[in-house]
Design a protein around this motif. Structure first.
Motif, PDB file in Angstrom:
ATOM      1  N   THR A   1       0.859  -1.187   0.000  1.00  0.00           N
ATOM      2  CA  THR A   1       0.000   0.000   0.000  1.00  0.00           C
ATOM      3  C   THR A   1       0.899   1.243   0.000  1.00  0.00           C
ATOM      4  N   LYS A   2       0.298   2.391  -0.147  1.00  0.00           N
ATOM      5  CA  LYS A   2       1.057   3.634  -0.098  1.00  0.00           C
ATOM      6  C   LYS A   2       1.768   3.760   1.249  1.00  0.00           C
ATOM      7  N   GLU A   3       1.075   3.477   2.332  1.00  0.00           N
ATOM      8  CA  GLU A   3       1.672   3.629   3.657  1.00  0.00           C
ATOM      9  C   GLU A   3       2.858   2.688   3.854  1.00  0.00           C
ATOM     10  N   ILE A   4       2.718   1.457   3.385  1.00  0.00           N
ATOM     11  CA  ILE A   4       3.836   0.506   3.484  1.00  0.00           C
ATOM     12  C   ILE A   4       5.022   1.008   2.670  1.00  0.00           C
ATOM     13  N   ASP A   5       4.762   1.504   1.465  1.00  0.00           N
ATOM     14  CA  ASP A   5       5.834   2.012   0.605  1.00  0.00           C
ATOM     15  C   ASP A   5       6.542   3.193   1.264  1.00  0.00           C
ATOM     16  N   LEU A   6       5.792   4.153   1.757  1.00  0.00           N
ATOM     17  CA  LEU A   6       6.397   5.319   2.403  1.00  0.00           C
ATOM     18  C   LEU A   6       7.172   4.918   3.657  1.00  0.00           C
ATOM     19  N   LYS A   7       6.659   3.951   4.404  1.00  0.00           N
ATOM     20  CA  LYS A   7       7.346   3.492   5.621  1.00  0.00           C
ATOM     21  C   LYS A   7       8.701   2.861   5.273  1.00  0.00           C
ATOM     22  N   THR A   8       8.775   2.170   4.162  1.00  0.00           N
ATOM     23  CA  THR A   8      10.035   1.565   3.714  1.00  0.00           C
ATOM     24  C   THR A   8      11.112   2.630   3.554  1.00  0.00           C
ATOM     25  N   TYR A   9      10.740   3.765   2.959  1.00  0.00           N
ATOM     26  CA  TYR A   9      11.692   4.868   2.783  1.00  0.00           C
ATOM     27  C   TYR A   9      11.935   5.590   4.107  1.00  0.00           C
ATOM     28  N   ARG A  10      10.861   5.842   4.848  1.00  0.00           N
ATOM     29  CA  ARG A  10      10.966   6.564   6.121  1.00  0.00           C
ATOM     30  C   ARG A  10      11.886   5.833   7.099  1.00  0.00           C
ATOM     31  N   ASP A  11      11.792   4.505   7.119  1.00  0.00           N
ATOM     32  CA  ASP A  11      12.607   3.701   8.030  1.00  0.00           C
ATOM     33  C   ASP A  11      14.008   3.422   7.492  1.00  0.00           C
ATOM     34  N   GLY A  12      14.298   3.887   6.291  1.00  0.00           N
ATOM     35  CA  GLY A  12      15.625   3.690   5.718  1.00  0.00           C
ATOM     36  C   GLY A  12      15.904   2.270   5.260  1.00  0.00           C
ATOM     37  N   LEU A  13      14.857   1.482   5.049  1.00  0.00           N
ATOM     38  CA  LEU A  13      15.056   0.096   4.609  1.00  0.00           C
ATOM     39  C   LEU A  13      15.554   0.015   3.168  1.00  0.00           C
ATOM     40  N   LEU A  14      15.132   0.960   2.326  1.00  0.00           N
ATOM     41  CA  LEU A  14      15.518   0.953   0.919  1.00  0.00           C
ATOM     42  C   LEU A  14      16.313   2.202   0.589  1.00  0.00           C
ATOM     43  N   LYS A  15      17.479   1.999   0.024  1.00  0.00           N
ATOM     44  CA  LYS A  15      18.310   3.109  -0.449  1.00  0.00           C
ATOM     45  C   LYS A  15      18.793   2.746  -1.845  1.00  0.00           C
ATOM     46  N   VAL A  16      18.290   3.462  -2.837  1.00  0.00           N
ATOM     47  CA  VAL A  16      18.662   3.224  -4.228  1.00  0.00           C
ATOM     48  C   VAL A  16      19.832   4.144  -4.572  1.00  0.00           C
ATOM     49  N   VAL A  17      20.913   3.557  -5.074  1.00  0.00           N
ATOM     50  CA  VAL A  17      22.078   4.360  -5.454  1.00  0.00           C
ATOM     51  C   VAL A  17      22.199   4.502  -6.965  1.00  0.00           C
ATOM     52  N   GLU A  18      21.596   3.570  -7.705  1.00  0.00           N
ATOM     53  CA  GLU A  18      21.593   3.669  -9.165  1.00  0.00           C
ATOM     54  C   GLU A  18      20.247   3.198  -9.680  1.00  0.00           C
ATOM     55  N   LEU A  19      19.687   3.976 -10.594  1.00  0.00           N
ATOM     56  CA  LEU A  19      18.370   3.689 -11.134  1.00  0.00           C
ATOM     57  C   LEU A  19      18.414   4.043 -12.613  1.00  0.00           C
ATOM     58  N   LEU A  20      18.321   3.053 -13.480  1.00  0.00           N
ATOM     59  CA  LEU A  20      18.407   3.283 -14.921  1.00  0.00           C
ATOM     60  C   LEU A  20      17.138   2.762 -15.591  1.00  0.00           C
TER      61      LEU A  20
END
Length: 122
Positions: free
Chosen positions: A44-63
């Motif tokens: 859900t949107k809340e789960i997705d935002l929580k992933t970023y808020r909690d620092g679980l996902l950090k993308v360094v390259e996106l092509l």
């Protein structure tokens, strides 16, 4: 709704993902978003935002590479291939994914309402 507008929104989304920009993600994702992750989990949107808020996902390259873009009435369907490199829960990952994303024109503007991603061979 035009293809140019959707491509601009896609680019904003890529930037928001890479920069962990919670405000931009909040603006781009519809409140009732449903997304099927590469693991099969429904996000859900809340789960997705929580992933970023909690620092679980950090993308360094996106092509990203858009494969197709169709507009049907007030909805746009985008398919794309994306190479991603980053960290999830502290673990380095590098993979290529195929996504489908649905953008819908709502009273609040054009928002992502759904999508899915699956890992593909590099």
């Amino acid at each position: 709704m035009t293809k140019e507008a959707i491509l601009e929104l896609e680019n904003r989304l890529y930037s928001a993902i890479k920069e962990c920009d919670l405000q931009a993600l909040d603006e781009l994702l519809h409140q009732d978003l449903l997304f099927v992750s590469p693991t099969g989990e429904v996000i859900t949107k809340e789960i997705d935002l929580k992933t970023y808020r909690d620092g679980l996902l950090k993308v360094v390259e996106l092509l990203p590479m858009i494969d197709d873009l169709h507009i049907i009435d007030d909805t746009a369907i985008v398919t794309l291939t994306m190479a991603l490199k980053g960290y999830y829960n502290g673990q380095l990952f590098e993979a290529k994914y195929r996504y489908i994303r649905f953008w819908k024109h709502t009273t609040e503007g054009i928002k992502v309402i759904g999508g899915s991603g699956t890992q593909i061979a590099i």
